[in-house]
Design a protein around this motif. Structure first.
Motif, PDB file in Angstrom:
ATOM      1  N   ARG A  91       0.851  -1.183   0.000  1.00 13.76           N
ATOM      2  CA  ARG A  91       0.000   0.000   0.000  1.00 13.76           C
ATOM      3  C   ARG A  91       0.887   1.234   0.000  1.00 13.76           C
ATOM      4  O   ARG A  91       1.965   1.208   0.603  1.00 13.76           O
ATOM      5  N   GLU A  95      -1.749   5.546   2.689  1.00 13.80           N
ATOM      6  CA  GLU A  95      -2.850   4.670   3.105  1.00 13.80           C
ATOM      7  C   GLU A  95      -2.530   3.934   4.396  1.00 13.80           C
ATOM      8  O   GLU A  95      -3.316   3.123   4.881  1.00 13.80           O
ATOM      9  N   LEU A  96      -1.335   4.200   4.960  1.00 10.54           N
ATOM     10  CA  LEU A  96      -0.952   3.519   6.201  1.00 10.54           C
ATOM     11  C   LEU A  96      -1.361   4.350   7.415  1.00 10.54           C
ATOM     12  O   LEU A  96      -1.600   5.554   7.314  1.00 10.54           O
ATOM     13  N   THR A 115      -2.127  -0.746   7.766  1.00 20.80           N
ATOM     14  CA  THR A 115      -3.283   0.080   7.453  1.00 20.80           C
ATOM     15  C   THR A 115      -4.175   0.122   8.693  1.00 20.80           C
ATOM     16  O   THR A 115      -3.938  -0.612   9.660  1.00 20.80           O
ATOM     17  N   GLN A 302      -2.900  -6.293   4.925  1.00 22.85           N
ATOM     18  CA  GLN A 302      -3.028  -5.473   3.718  1.00 22.85           C
ATOM     19  C   GLN A 302      -1.709  -4.792   3.369  1.00 22.85           C
ATOM     20  O   GLN A 302      -1.240  -4.876   2.240  1.00 22.85           O
ATOM     21  N   ALA A 303      -1.120  -4.097   4.338  1.00 17.94           N
ATOM     22  CA  ALA A 303       0.039  -3.246   4.044  1.00 17.94           C
ATOM     23  C   ALA A 303       1.303  -4.056   3.779  1.00 17.94           C
ATOM     24  O   ALA A 303       2.126  -3.674   2.958  1.00 17.94           O
TER      25      ALA A 303
END
Ligand SMILES: [Zn+2]
Length: 443
Positions: A91, A95-96, A115, A302-303
């Protein structure tokens, strides 16, 4: 047994019953679905993963069963360093929600990112972990893990808040104050590294405070390898149930696996992680019950999705049912990290083996350090230990000889044991330094 009695014993109660007691076939189906999504995330957003997958002829659509994980390339700690700081992130930075980093003792630190959804997952898994250990809503939770870039402090903190605990964010250090706060605030749960828990016990004793008479009932200890003997020592000295938990910042932080009150291995949270146990030399799976290197793939991150991360931690795994009713596999006590293993004149030794021997000995305190040197062509190990308070210094030589004899007969190596005065060895406020390897590097 009636429901009330079972609830009092904590049997049949879970933080997230649907997830923690999910039948194993259902768990496997969920893992496959999440593994496919993770692979897609890594392929689409992390050039290194895509390049390596291409190299082994794998694309996301080729993964059809959980066994196919064996075709995926490994990820190792140096990958994070080589792509410092954000090269493995899936990401963009904006967006973190948070970054953590390991202290880089050699070279650059390793940086990990989350995230908002990753942080929510982490908190939920930590709440689950704390509950499995015996923490409950309303408990005062004394968190002596270090706060800051290290994942221990904040990881535990937000999980404890989500659980509904009353968190005391004391971090490490100022040990006399820690003892006072435990007593004054009525802490029921203590979170710390095992070595720091012992340091707290020792300072309490010196202050004339008996922690066995305190409100403490549950201890969550982790972030460094420790032995069963150390567990018994902590339980006896503080008067609580000492629970082992496991995690790595590269995978998330604490909350990857935790013991339940059975104290019979750490449940690895399989709805969020896929665990493999491999022969560290051949990288082939080892049969259940045999020791191997723990290799972990994240399923919901996600990240920073991690594919087959080589933890270098040596352990065993069992999928046998646990008396607590949780269905997730159990990771049996980690003997040590591959990195910590010492090869002394051809004998493989983990510091935790020496620790287990030392803790069983009378007249010495559970503080120790191993010093490894090379004399000529031969490795030489000194074991520095401390006498218990009140032991006559004229008996130090006799104690040293007795301890060296036990190490020789139980671990198979000859050592020089040095008995020091109480308080002479350094105390950790986080991860203890157990080994000083002074051998020349590079041979
Ligand atoms: Zn269990």
């Amino acid at each position: 047994m009636g429901m009330n009695a079972m609830a009092e014993l904590g049997i049949g109660t879970y933080y997230d019953a649907a997830a923690e007691t999910m039948p194993r076939e259902q768990l496997a189906a969920l893992q496959l679905e999440r593994l496919q999504a993770t692979l897609r995330n890594a392929w689409d957003h992390v050039p290194l993963h895509r390049q390596r997958l291409t190299g082994v002829g794998m694309a996301p659509q080729d993964l059809r069963s959980l066994d196919d994980v064996r075709h995926l390339p490994f990820t190792v700690k140096t990958d994070l360093r080589d792509h410092y700081p954000f090269g493995l992130f899936a990401r963009p930075l904006n967006e973190l929600a948070r970054l953590h980093a390991s202290s880089g003792t050699t070279g650059k630190p390793t940086v990990v990112g989350y995230t908002r959804a990753d942080l929510a997952t982490w908190s939920a898994l930590m709440a689950r972990t704390l509950y499995a250990a015996g923490a409950r809503t309303g408990d005062v939770i004394h968190n002596a893990y270090g706060y800051g870039l290290f994942t221990g402090g904040l990881g535990m903190h937000y999980g404890a808040e989500l659980l509904g605990g009353v968190v005391v964010p004391v971090s490490g250090g100022a040990t006399e104050r820690q003892v006072a706060l435990i007593m004054d605030f009525g802490a029921r749960v203590l979170c710390a590294t095992p070595s720091y828990a012992l340091a707290i016990a020792e300072v309490a004793q010196a202050m004339g405070v008996d922690l066995r008479q305190s409100t403490l009932r549950v201890g969550l200890f982790g972030a460094e390898p420790w032995s069963e003997a150390m567990r018994r020592e902590i339980e006896t000295r503080i008067g609580l149930k000492a629970i082992d938990n496991y995690g790595l910042s590269e995978l998330m932080g604490p909350g990857v696996a935790c013991e339940c009150s059975e104290q019979a291995g750490m449940h690895g949270w399989e709805d969020h992680f896929l665990f493999e146990l491999l022969d560290p030399d051949t990288s082939q799976p080892v049969p259940e019950g045999q020791a191997g290197e723990l290799v972990v793939t994240t399923l919901t991150k996600q990240a920073l999705p991690m594919l087959r991360y080589r933890t270098r931690d040596i352990s065993k795994i069992t999928t046998a049912p646990c008396a607590c009713g949780r269905t997730h596999l159990r990771i049996l006590r980690v003997t040590g990290r591959n990195d910590d293993m010492l090869i002394i004149r051809g004998v493989n030794i983990y510091p935790s083996q020496i620790e287990a021997i030392l803790i069983g000995q009378p007249d010495i305190a559970p503080h120790y350090q191993l010093v490894v040197e090379r004399h000529g062509k031969l490795d030489h190990v000194s074991v520095e230990v401390e006498a218990q308070p009140g032991v006559d210094p004229t008996s130090f030589d006799a104690i040293a000889q007795r301890v060296a004899h036990h190490i020789k007969s139980l671990a198979g190596i000859s050592t020089d044991v040095l008995v020091k005065q109480p308080g002479e060895l350094p105390r950790s406020q986080g991860k203890a330094v157990r080994v000083r390897d002074l051998r020349p590097q590079g041979d």
